[in-house]
Design a protein around this motif. Sequence first.
Motif, short mmCIF file in Angstrom:
data_model
loop_
_atom_site.label_atom_id
_atom_site.label_comp_id
_atom_site.label_asym_id
_atom_site.label_seq_id
_atom_site.Cartn_x
_atom_site.Cartn_y
_atom_site.Cartn_z
N ASN A 23 0.85 -1.17 0.04
CA ASN A 23 -0.04 -0.13 0.04
C ASN A 23 0.77 1.29 -0.02
O ASN A 23 2.18 1.33 -0.05
N LYS A 24 0.37 2.47 -0.31
CA LYS A 24 0.74 3.80 -0.29
C LYS A 24 1.65 4.04 -1.30
O LYS A 24 2.79 4.68 -1.07
N THR A 25 1.44 3.55 -2.48
CA THR A 25 2.31 3.91 -3.57
C THR A 25 2.50 5.24 -3.87
O THR A 25 3.26 5.83 -4.63
N ASP A 26 1.46 6.02 -3.32
CA ASP A 26 1.57 7.56 -3.51
C ASP A 26 2.58 8.30 -2.84
O ASP A 26 3.19 9.23 -3.18
N LEU A 27 3.11 7.48 -1.94
CA LEU A 27 4.37 7.92 -0.99
C LEU A 27 5.59 7.32 -1.47
O LEU A 27 6.45 7.11 -0.86
N GLU A 28 5.77 7.45 -2.84
CA GLU A 28 7.06 6.55 -3.43
C GLU A 28 8.21 7.25 -2.69
O GLU A 28 9.17 6.23 -2.53
N VAL A 52 -0.35 -0.96 -4.49
CA VAL A 52 -1.99 -0.12 -4.47
C VAL A 52 -1.60 1.27 -3.53
O VAL A 52 -0.77 1.33 -3.01
N SER A 53 -2.70 2.11 -3.74
CA SER A 53 -2.53 3.52 -2.94
C SER A 53 -4.13 3.50 -2.57
O SER A 53 -4.95 3.76 -3.31
N ALA A 54 -4.25 3.24 -1.42
CA ALA A 54 -5.65 3.63 -0.78
C ALA A 54 -6.23 5.22 -0.88
O ALA A 54 -7.46 5.16 -0.97
N1 LIG Z 1 -0.71 8.58 1.76
C1 LIG Z 1 -1.41 7.42 1.94
N2 LIG Z 1 -1.82 7.08 3.43
C2 LIG Z 1 -2.66 6.07 3.44
C3 LIG Z 1 -2.84 4.89 2.51
N3 LIG Z 1 -3.51 4.03 3.05
C4 LIG Z 1 -3.68 4.28 4.56
N4 LIG Z 1 -3.23 5.62 4.77
C5 LIG Z 1 -2.96 6.19 5.94
O1 LIG Z 1 -2.41 5.39 6.99
C6 LIG Z 1 -2.74 5.84 8.15
C7 LIG Z 1 -2.94 4.35 8.72
O2 LIG Z 1 -3.91 3.73 8.16
P1 LIG Z 1 -4.50 2.51 8.62
O3 LIG Z 1 -5.93 2.24 7.75
O4 LIG Z 1 -4.86 2.76 10.15
O5 LIG Z 1 -3.68 1.40 8.37
P2 LIG Z 1 -2.56 0.55 9.42
O6 LIG Z 1 -2.16 -0.66 8.86
O7 LIG Z 1 -3.43 0.39 10.67
O8 LIG Z 1 -1.45 1.47 9.68
P3 LIG Z 1 -0.06 1.57 8.77
O9 LIG Z 1 0.80 0.84 9.62
O10 LIG Z 1 0.17 3.05 8.87
O11 LIG Z 1 -0.27 1.16 7.41
C8 LIG Z 1 -4.02 6.48 8.05
O12 LIG Z 1 -3.66 7.91 8.31
C9 LIG Z 1 -4.41 6.32 6.69
O13 LIG Z 1 -5.11 7.55 6.17
C10 LIG Z 1 -2.34 5.22 1.34
O14 LIG Z 1 -2.39 4.39 0.35
N5 LIG Z 1 -1.70 6.46 1.06
#
Ligand SMILES: Nc1nc2c(ncn2[C@@H]2O[C@H](COP(=O)(O)OP(=O)(O)OP(=O)(O)O)[C@@H](O)[C@H]2O)c(=O)[nH]1
Length: 125
Positions: A23-28, A52-54
Motif C-alpha cells: 500500500n501507499k504507492t503515492d508515497l513513493e 496499490v494506494s488506498a
Molecule cells: N498516503 C497514504 N496514506 C494512507 C494510505 N492508506 C492508508 N493511509 C493512511 O495511513 C494511516 C494508517 O492507516 P490504517 O488504515 O490505520 O492502516 P494501519 O495498517 O493500521 O497503519 P499503517 O501501519 O500506517 O499502514 C491513516 O492515516 C491512513 O489514512 C495510502 O495508500 N496512502
Amino acid sequence: KSLLDTIGKVRSNSYIPVLLLGNKTDLEHRRTVGVEEGHQVALEYNCQYYEVSAAENYVTINIAFQALLRDAKMNQQQKSMLKRRRTSLVNVSKKLGAMFSGKKDCAEFDKRRTSMDVNSPLKLT
Ligand SMILES: Nc1nc2c(ncn2[C@@H]2O[C@H](COP(=O)(O)OP(=O)(O)OP(=O)(O)O)[C@@H](O)[C@H]2O)c(=O)[nH]1
C-alpha cells in the motif's frame, strides 16, 4: 513475513488463495520495500502481489480483490471437480467389486449388458 508464515502453516497441504498488497504507492519517496522484493516474497509464499494506494484510487484495489475472488472461485471449482471424480471412481469400484463378488449389482449389470448386445434384435418400446 511472519503473517505469511502463519498462513503457510494453516494452508499446510491445501491451497488457500492469498493476496499480498503493497500500500501507499503515492508515497513513493518514502518507499522502504522495493517492487522486486514484493514480487520475490509473493513468489516465495505462492500468493498474488499488487501495489496499490488506498489514498489515491481504488481501481487497482478493485482489480486485486477481483483477482483474489477469481482465484478462490477457481480453487473451489477444482476442489468440487476432484470430489465428483473421486465419488464416481468409488461408485465404479463398488460396482466392479459387486460384479466380481457375484452380488445383486452384478446380475443387474448382466441384464443391462444383455439388452445392449449388438447381436440381439433391437427392441423399440
Ligand atoms: N498516503 C497514504 N496514506 C494512507 C494510505 N492508506 C492508508 N493511509 C493512511 O495511513 C494511516 C494508517 O492507516 P490504517 O488504515 O490505520 O492502516 P494501519 O495498517 O493500521 O497503519 P499503517 O501501519 O500506517 O499502514 C491513516 O492515516 C491512513 O489514512 C495510502 O495508500 N496512502
